[in-house]
Write an enzyme that holds these catalytic residues in place. Structure first.
Site, PDB file in Angstrom:
ATOM      1  N   GLU A 120       7.012  -8.620 -10.497  1.00 16.51           N
ATOM      2  CA  GLU A 120       6.265  -8.565  -9.235  1.00 16.51           C
ATOM      3  C   GLU A 120       4.786  -8.342  -9.515  1.00 16.51           C
ATOM      4  O   GLU A 120       4.414  -7.586 -10.420  1.00 16.51           O
ATOM      5  CB  GLU A 120       6.821  -7.425  -8.376  1.00 16.51           C
ATOM      6  CG  GLU A 120       6.433  -7.493  -6.923  1.00 16.51           C
ATOM      7  CD  GLU A 120       7.330  -6.585  -6.076  1.00 16.51           C
ATOM      8  OE1 GLU A 120       8.578  -6.703  -6.191  1.00 16.51           O
ATOM      9  OE2 GLU A 120       6.791  -5.763  -5.337  1.00 16.51           O
ATOM     10  N   ASP A 147       1.561  -7.457  -6.964  1.00 16.95           N
ATOM     11  CA  ASP A 147       1.359  -7.100  -5.557  1.00 16.95           C
ATOM     12  C   ASP A 147      -0.094  -6.821  -5.193  1.00 16.95           C
ATOM     13  O   ASP A 147      -0.824  -6.192  -5.966  1.00 16.95           O
ATOM     14  CB  ASP A 147       2.109  -5.803  -5.209  1.00 16.95           C
ATOM     15  CG  ASP A 147       3.598  -5.900  -5.422  1.00 16.95           C
ATOM     16  OD1 ASP A 147       4.111  -7.021  -5.443  1.00 16.95           O
ATOM     17  OD2 ASP A 147       4.232  -4.845  -5.561  1.00 16.95           O
ATOM     18  N   GLU A 152      -1.148  -4.713  -1.831  1.00 16.09           N
ATOM     19  CA  GLU A 152      -0.593  -3.999  -0.694  1.00 16.09           C
ATOM     20  C   GLU A 152      -1.689  -3.223   0.022  1.00 16.09           C
ATOM     21  O   GLU A 152      -2.538  -2.601  -0.621  1.00 16.09           O
ATOM     22  CB  GLU A 152       0.493  -3.018  -1.142  1.00 16.09           C
ATOM     23  CG  GLU A 152       1.710  -3.686  -1.750  1.00 16.09           C
ATOM     24  CD  GLU A 152       2.755  -2.671  -2.172  1.00 16.09           C
ATOM     25  OE1 GLU A 152       3.936  -2.877  -1.841  1.00 16.09           O
ATOM     26  OE2 GLU A 152       2.403  -1.672  -2.843  1.00 16.09           O
TER      27      GLU A 152
END
Length: 273
Positions: A137, A139, A141
């Site tokens: 992953e 990310d 955010e």
């Protein structure tokens, strides 16, 4: 009596070598290239990355599909973007139609003002649906906040990471910054560059973090899909869970537009170098 300069020169040389070693160490480490809201980030390696205005945006239906919460999303009439929201019943998320081995992934995003504590708005890459207990992953955010306090932008890189405490975690590197602007006032561009050699996160074309590949075991190399989502992360998102989502302020809305998805395995363009 005449003093010898040799000890002094030797000390100076040792200091120079220490400084050089420190600079070289920084050049190969996971580097956060940021300042707080008072100033813009800078990139210490003299590299710049293109604004996506120089690239071609894709329509939502050409690149994505709604993954969950279809009652909590609205695609614009011209397919240029999508609005998703969280309320007491559900959040929402979308996913790219295909996986990528590397690439330049970007979207212009506008966040909600006011009380948004506990809300997680994300733009990210993942293969967790294919490798649920052993996934990769990358990310971006946005962690919601309370009035008077800034949003936190968090970047994560996970390699063969676990879900719900199972599987293995090889690496899970999180870094947080406060932006140098208010992300609720207008759209701003957030981008992930993922090549076989590095990962670079950027905001409005300004890199904020560089993660070079130094070891294959700590660098994501399996294909990933592109996602966007909004969901309730009350247990940890704002001040380590001190402030929760308060649904009297619902709905919590996030707007995405001007998507750019460039496959670096098939492109020699500048953003893939």
């Amino acid at each position: 009596m005449q003093m010898s300069h040799k000890p002094i020169m030797a000390l100076i040389r040792k200091i120079e070598l220490l400084v050089l070693a420190f600079v070289l160490a920084l050049s190969v480490c996971d580097t956060q290239l940021s300042s707080e809201a008072a100033g813009r980030p800078y990139f210490s390696h003299g590299t710049t990355y293109p604004l996506a205005s120089q690239l071609s945006a894709v329509r939502f239906n050409q690149a994505f599909r709604v993954l969950w919460g279809p009652q909590h999303e609205q695609v614009s009439n011209d397919q240029s973007g999508i609005t998703i929201w969280l309320d007491r019943t559900s959040g929402s998320g979308f996913k790219s139609l295909r996986a990528y081995n590397s690439g330049y992934f970007s979207a212009a995003i506008k966040l909600q003002a006011g009380y948004t504590a506990g809300v997680n708005t994300a733009f990210y890459l993942s293969n967790n649906q294919v490798h649920p207990d052993y996934h990769d992953e990358i990310d971006i955010e946005f962690l919601g906040t309370i009035p008077g306090e800034p949003y936190t932008l968090q970047t994560n890189i996970y390699v063969r990471a676990a879900n719900a405490g199972s599987g293995k975690i090889v690496t899970g590197r999180e870094q947080q910054i406060h932006l140098w602007f208010d992300p609720t006032k207008d759209f701003h561009r957030y981008s992930i560059l993922w090549t076989p050699f590095k990962i670079v996160f950027s905001v409005d074309g300004v890199p904020i973090r560089k993660y070079p590949r130094t070891d294959a075991s700590t660098f994501p190399m399996r294909p990933m899909w592109v996602y966007g989502s909004i969901w309730d992360a009350s247990s940890w998102a704002t001040d380590n869970g001190r402030y929760k989502v308060d649904y009297k302020y619902q709905p919590f809305v996030a707007k995405y537009t001007a998507f750019v998805l460039t496959d670096c395995t098939q492109s020699r363009t500048v953003e893939c170098r």
